[in-house]
Write a protein that holds these residues in place. Sequence first.
Motif, PDB file in Angstrom:
ATOM      1  N   LEU A 192      -7.909  -3.033  -5.660  1.00 62.31           N
ATOM      2  CA  LEU A 192      -7.775  -2.863  -7.560  1.00 62.31           C
ATOM      3  C   LEU A 192      -6.252  -3.508  -8.381  1.00 62.31           C
ATOM      4  CD1 LEU A 192     -11.053  -0.912  -7.796  1.00 62.31           C
ATOM      5  CD2 LEU A 192     -10.804  -3.133  -8.015  1.00 62.31           C
ATOM      6  N   ALA A 193      -5.565  -2.445  -7.899  1.00 64.47           N
ATOM      7  CA  ALA A 193      -4.556  -2.196  -8.953  1.00 64.47           C
ATOM      8  C   ALA A 193      -3.907  -3.812  -8.745  1.00 64.47           C
ATOM      9  CB  ALA A 193      -3.608  -1.220  -8.640  1.00 64.47           C
ATOM     10  N   ALA A 194      -3.426  -4.519  -7.249  1.00 62.09           N
ATOM     11  CA  ALA A 194      -2.863  -5.271  -7.561  1.00 62.09           C
ATOM     12  C   ALA A 194      -3.431  -6.793  -7.864  1.00 62.09           C
ATOM     13  CB  ALA A 194      -2.744  -5.287  -5.744  1.00 62.09           C
ATOM     14  N   ASP A 195      -4.961  -6.540  -8.066  1.00 65.43           N
ATOM     15  CA  ASP A 195      -5.707  -7.716  -8.434  1.00 65.43           C
ATOM     16  C   ASP A 195      -6.114  -8.474 -10.318  1.00 65.43           C
ATOM     17  OD1 ASP A 195      -6.299  -9.030  -6.243  1.00 65.43           O
ATOM     18  OD2 ASP A 195      -8.687  -8.095  -6.515  1.00 65.43           O
TER      19      ASP A 195
ATOM     20  N   PRO B  94       0.800  -0.800  -0.085  1.00 60.95           N
ATOM     21  CA  PRO B  94       0.125  -0.141   0.268  1.00 60.95           C
ATOM     22  C   PRO B  94       1.160   0.941   0.295  1.00 60.95           C
ATOM     23  CG  PRO B  94      -1.320  -1.385   2.107  1.00 60.95           C
ATOM     24  CD  PRO B  94       0.973  -2.327   0.980  1.00 60.95           C
ATOM     25  N   ARG B  95       1.576   1.079   0.437  1.00 69.88           N
ATOM     26  CA  ARG B  95       3.070   2.495   0.395  1.00 69.88           C
ATOM     27  C   ARG B  95       4.125   2.238  -0.109  1.00 69.88           C
ATOM     28  NH1 ARG B  95       3.086   5.696   6.054  1.00 69.88           N
ATOM     29  NH2 ARG B  95       0.741   5.530   6.333  1.00 69.88           N
ATOM     30  N   PHE B  96       5.095   2.513  -0.841  1.00 72.75           N
ATOM     31  CA  PHE B  96       6.374   1.867  -1.620  1.00 72.75           C
ATOM     32  C   PHE B  96       6.988   3.596  -1.742  1.00 72.75           C
ATOM     33  CE2 PHE B  96       2.595   3.259  -4.231  1.00 72.75           C
ATOM     34  CZ  PHE B  96       3.011   3.969  -5.477  1.00 72.75           C
TER      35      PHE B  96
ATOM     36  N   PHE C 240      -1.012   4.828  -1.528  1.00 73.89           N
ATOM     37  CA  PHE C 240      -2.158   4.106  -2.236  1.00 73.89           C
ATOM     38  C   PHE C 240      -2.999   4.314  -1.876  1.00 73.89           C
ATOM     39  CE2 PHE C 240      -0.209   1.393  -4.751  1.00 73.89           C
ATOM     40  CZ  PHE C 240      -0.633   1.314  -5.923  1.00 73.89           C
ATOM     41  N   ARG C 241      -4.379   5.528  -2.691  1.00 68.94           N
ATOM     42  CA  ARG C 241      -5.299   7.011  -0.951  1.00 68.94           C
ATOM     43  C   ARG C 241      -5.738   6.098  -0.800  1.00 68.94           C
ATOM     44  NH1 ARG C 241      -5.958  12.044  -1.677  1.00 68.94           N
ATOM     45  NH2 ARG C 241      -4.510  12.989  -2.848  1.00 68.94           N
ATOM     46  N   HIS C 242      -6.515   4.409  -1.311  1.00 66.45           N
ATOM     47  CA  HIS C 242      -7.667   3.466  -0.262  1.00 66.45           C
ATOM     48  C   HIS C 242      -7.039   2.197  -0.179  1.00 66.45           C
ATOM     49  CE1 HIS C 242     -11.330   1.740   1.207  1.00 66.45           C
ATOM     50  NE2 HIS C 242     -10.961   2.986   1.953  1.00 66.45           N
ATOM     51  N   GLU C 243      -7.158   1.762   0.205  1.00 70.90           N
ATOM     52  CA  GLU C 243      -6.779  -0.087   0.349  1.00 70.90           C
ATOM     53  C   GLU C 243      -8.183  -0.788  -0.726  1.00 70.90           C
ATOM     54  OE1 GLU C 243      -7.391  -5.027   2.912  1.00 70.90           O
ATOM     55  OE2 GLU C 243      -8.560  -1.938   3.716  1.00 70.90           O
ATOM     56  N   LEU C 244      -9.484   0.121  -1.331  1.00 72.53           N
ATOM     57  CA  LEU C 244      -9.584  -0.385  -2.896  1.00 72.53           C
ATOM     58  C   LEU C 244      -8.864  -0.201  -3.393  1.00 72.53           C
ATOM     59  CD1 LEU C 244     -13.335   0.996  -2.000  1.00 72.53           C
ATOM     60  CD2 LEU C 244     -12.651  -1.719  -1.961  1.00 72.53           C
TER      61      LEU C 244
END
Length: 895
Positions: free
Chosen positions: A307-310, A259-261, A299-303
């Motif tokens: 979505l990006a990971a999936d 989520p953070r990078f 990422f601004r939100h977990e959703l």
Amino acid sequence: MLVVVVMQRLFSAAAERKEEWVSGNRDGMFRGREGERELLNGVLDAGTGVVLIDGAAGTGKTRLLAEIAAVAAGRGFEVATAQDELDQPFLLARLAERRPGGPALVVLDDLHLAEPGTLAALRALLPASTHEKVVWLLARRRGEGTDRLFGAAAQRGATRIELRPLTDDVVEDLVADLAGGVPDQDLKALASTAQGNPAALIALFGALHEDGLVLTGAGQASIRAGRPSHRTEALLREGVDALSVKARHLLQVAAVLGPRFEPGDVAEMLASSTAILLPALDEVLRAGVVAALDDRLAFRHELLWRLAADSVPPPVRRALHREAGEMLLRRGDSAVLAAEHLLHGAQRGDARSIDGLVAAAKAVLWNAPEAAADLAVRALELTDQASASLVHRTVMAVRALTAAGRLTAAQALAQEALSRQVAPEPAAKLRHCVATTTLLGAGYAESLEISEALLREPDLAPELAPWVEITRLMALLGHDRHRAEELAEAVVRTRQSAPDDVLATALAVLAAIARDTGRPGTALELAREAARSSTSHDLGAYPQLLLATLLAGLREFADAGNVVRRVRGGPSAVVTREVMTAVVQARILLQAGRIEEAAAEARAALAVAEETGHEAVVAPALAVLAMVAIHTGDLPAALEHVERCRGQVPADGVLFSRAYYQWTDVLVTYVGSGLDKALALLGDEYPGLVSSGLFAEEPRAAGWFLRRALEAGDERLANAVVDHAERLAHDHPGFPAIGAAAVHARGLLDGDAKSLELAAREHRDLWARANASEDLGVLLTGSPDRSESVKALEAALGLYREIGASRDSARVLGRLRKLGRRRRTAPARPESGWPSLDDTERAIANLVAKGQTNRQISTQLFMSPHTVNFHLRKIFRKLGISSRVELVLRSRDDR
């Protein structure tokens, strides 16, 4: 912009639907544009002028123009508007033919769509109307054409308005309107993906409501967890799909990193540089998918992250995880961070990745044993059976499983490995792991047998030998007390340098034996020295916890609490350490009169012990629960606990003494079956029980046994109790709790009111003080003036109620009724509302109001998280609420 651009497609439909579930705002006007409205009203007051309005899609241009047109119409303006860009030239033609008259407002929206001829006509018409009572409102989408028109108008003094994104405080107010309550942090984070664009926010909350994801209550709003979010995810996915190919690839790699990078990590994964990726980074930042934090991007939100990971196919995702882990290992970064990726991406036979998992397991073995076990087991699963590293990775997995409290799995894995051909050195380590898990499972004889066999081996590794010696000492303590004492004394004679964990264990063994043989002073001295000598995480903190039990038995509760706090505040999270600490804390709380907290700690310890196979902790937890049950009037539960305890108690206690379990059994039997069966349970053992260390471990037991002896008319037992209590007091003048117990016993035997009065004052815990007051009240019942009897019994009643000992309270109430005194059965404290909270509950409520978690509160108040949770449930019940959010609101109202 990511969410903004896509959401405009849905804005009209969302705007039509939103009236079904929200008014849009509280005052009937769109939020966040108060300054712009004030400026436009000033232009209307002047009656003439040109206003140029810029704004991105969805920023509220059309809504603002419609509001001002309605205001102007109400003030007598003739309002002229174009229906669309096709109607604009016809409107301009009509305006050119218009004769000067009353004030007029001309509204032209979406001029960025106007034809060149329309813009040319408008440039000609504007100067011609400067002397007329006409207000022009000209709006365009920011940055899209009409530059010549707007530039010329600005040079002639036109007023310019730029509709910027709403500020954070305005967004929060708007979200509260749309959601129906003050948003929590998670909902705010999701709202931030709209980047302050009102239309995007409305579209987003339309999707959230359609998915049923908005949860409201007590004026608060949050996202409902565990519900499908098809509409919301589709909306966000369209935004991600609208990005360029390079930006989407960047997001996919970033999502694998987490989520953070770090931008540099993404660049390295893409075999690029941060400078080359700048356009794509700028695109995802402007799109609202990613935000810049102080130290990295996120990422601004977990959703959005999910979505990006999936969107990455599973085989590709595994490969990216493997590359990320290897990148971190190659750079020498944290093995734990690398392992998070290797856990998902490592493949069978991939030696470098598997070694990374093992290294990470070693790094977190003590402070995160569950994670260490997962890492070590995964490494073992990926190891080829023919690999030379198989047995060493097996040893690591067994150690990690043991630390995580998964004793059955650890023992099974070790024994399965030992069934194959294993080299002597790793075989010794695996056999010691079996001895350790067997010890924790209360299999003292088997653990001793394995340990002694290992110690007979001439080639036992020097680094392993001390741990085998420690295991042998602990196994002997539970199996053969005489041999344990001989061996511990030999260790103390030969190992004098501290810190030394073998020496610490030997001293602790001698302390436990001194405790059980009625030498509390010696036991305390040995336990202090053992605690000072101990250094290891592997010991489960036995020396320190034994010291805490001794201090609590002597009613030195502050010192005992400090020891437990040090254990709980240490770096180790090994399950054995935690479950042993919980059961020791449970008995300390019980001894201190905090009966409900004691029950919560004991239940938690019992649940973990039964789940993980820590049979050595089951009996101590059951004994505490039996005591709680008998004093709260739950006889069936007390009998059940004692019955189970009988099958669990070893020949000699390790954490608590055997005498303590015997007293618990006798006490419960007395309440359940009467005096004869209780005394029969002792049989011929009562002289040994009375002369044990029980009266130093539990000073109030002396009074209890004397009452039973007097009740049975057993003069021999009565004298034995008093003699031993007084001998302990004489030999240990520095321990007030033992002295008070002796005075109490003598007062009961002699029927001496002054001694009982003194005992009631001198006892150092609520239980013993209440017992002494009750005994005094009973003694004075036969006196001519019963007021002193009533006074003593009322004092006892107050103490029992403070403890929560309902059965004892009921007994004293019965005595008072026989004396003609009626007392309310309810406690003086109110049953509900803030006044009903005690000091501990108020402290917890205040910390919850400050946003602290149960674990943070437990650290502050020096109690376990499950004790905090126990108190929190009581707080909710007393205040008539059901959530932390409600507690925060009630707390604010109270202040």
